[in-house]
Write an enzyme that holds these catalytic residues in place. Structure first.
Site, PDB file in Angstrom:
ATOM      1  N   SER A 140     -84.011  -9.154 -60.937  1.00 34.09           N
ATOM      2  CA  SER A 140     -85.267  -9.899 -60.919  1.00 34.09           C
ATOM      3  C   SER A 140     -85.414 -10.688 -62.210  1.00 34.09           C
ATOM      4  O   SER A 140     -84.883 -10.298 -63.257  1.00 34.09           O
ATOM      5  CB  SER A 140     -86.459  -8.936 -60.771  1.00 34.09           C
ATOM      6  OG  SER A 140     -87.688  -9.608 -60.934  1.00 34.09           O
ATOM      7  N   TYR A 154     -90.544  -1.234 -63.596  1.00 35.77           N
ATOM      8  CA  TYR A 154     -89.923  -2.297 -62.810  1.00 35.77           C
ATOM      9  C   TYR A 154     -89.040  -3.204 -63.674  1.00 35.77           C
ATOM     10  O   TYR A 154     -87.852  -3.405 -63.398  1.00 35.77           O
ATOM     11  CB  TYR A 154     -90.979  -3.124 -62.074  1.00 35.77           C
ATOM     12  CG  TYR A 154     -90.377  -4.081 -61.073  1.00 35.77           C
ATOM     13  CD1 TYR A 154     -90.022  -3.640 -59.805  1.00 35.77           C
ATOM     14  CD2 TYR A 154     -90.146  -5.410 -61.398  1.00 35.77           C
ATOM     15  CE1 TYR A 154     -89.448  -4.503 -58.880  1.00 35.77           C
ATOM     16  CE2 TYR A 154     -89.572  -6.282 -60.488  1.00 35.77           C
ATOM     17  CZ  TYR A 154     -89.228  -5.828 -59.225  1.00 35.77           C
ATOM     18  OH  TYR A 154     -88.654  -6.684 -58.321  1.00 35.77           O
TER      19      TYR A 154
END
Length: 270
Positions: A140, A154
């Site tokens: 990401s 995350y």
């Protein structure tokens, strides 16, 4: 079987389903795994009918320690091996580190990091023996950004996935495995169910449209990059610009910017 097989985790929707569609269009057979059996079977039927390929569905929850071995055993039982691996399964865990349970955090680490690393470790020997392999780890743009409040692990997990993939790609080249390539795909905001599941859809819908990409070009960028042997790819010009900014901005300014914007895509409540 003469056709190569691509194993895709989190294949029931979003980026994972798009990977399945694009690999099927190339004539690859598929092994599709996720938790939702009905969606996997519907996708498998769609792609078998459209492209004349074979699609194996395996319903497994990667949060379970035995899931990786169960997936690979199911393929072995059908006489198949993995030529390409797409580690795509993932989700956002809303809340702060101290108001979520350790079980939730441990499951998150398992699904987004431990299981992908284990899958890579267990399919690589066969790839090396056959002299061919492709591994795409869906990371990401968050792996480049400063840490933020909420969804605590995350960004750190995605940053670790980027570094792991870079190292793995370098190791394959250094050991003479010139046709085994590993790529970390680092998308930004992508239209999928991800933000519906983690409860941030209403807020993310208010974000500028230029920050969003459809799944198809994101997936194409990942496949093209791994075939070139490119260890990391950030799809889209806007995302590339943001990734560059994270490298050149002073760290304090980067943290301030992320802090100011994170409430739009990070939930601290559960």
């Amino acid at each position: 079987m003469a056709r190569r097989l691509c194993l895709i985790t989190g294949a029931s929707a979003g980026i994972g389903a798009e990977f399945a569609r694009q690999y099927a269009a190339f004539g690859w057979d598929l092994a599709l795994t996720a938790r939702r059996t009905e969606r996997l079977e519907a996708l498998a039927q769609e792609l078998e009918s459209a492209h004349g390929i074979s699609a194996i569905t395996i319903a497994e929850d990667l949060a379970k320690p035995e899931a990786v071995d169960a997936i690979l055993a199911a393929l072995e039982a059908k006489g198949r091996h993995v030529d390409a691996l797409v580690n795509n399964a993932g989700y956002g865990l809303p809340g702060t580190f101290f108001n979520t349970s350790w079980e939730e955090q441990a499951d998150f680490i398992r699904v987004l990091y431990t299981a992908p690393v284990e899958l890579a470790h267990k399919v690589l020997p066969g790839m090396a023996e056959r002299g061919y392999g492709r591994i795409i780890n869906v990371a990401s743009l968050a792996g480049y950004a400063a840490g933020s409040a909420g969804h605590t692990l995350y960004g750190s997990v995605k940053a670790a996935m980027i570094k792991f993939t870079e190292s793995l790609n370098a190791e394959c080249a250094a050991t003479g495995q010139t046709d085994i390539h590993c790529t970390a795909l680092c998308p930004g905001f992508t239209w999928s169910e991800f933000h519906d599941v983690n409860g941030t859809r209403e807020d993310t819908n208010k974000m500028p449209k230029w920050m969003w990409m459809e799944a198809a070009p994101v997936v194409k960028a990942g496949i093209d990059a791994v075939n070139r042997g490119q260890p990391v790819v950030v799809p889209g010009s806007a995302n590339k610009a943001l990734a560059t900014l994270t490298r050149i901005l002073p760290e304090s300014l980067g943290r301030a910017m992320v802090s100011a914007q994170s409430k739009r895509y990070r939930r601290m409540d559960t």
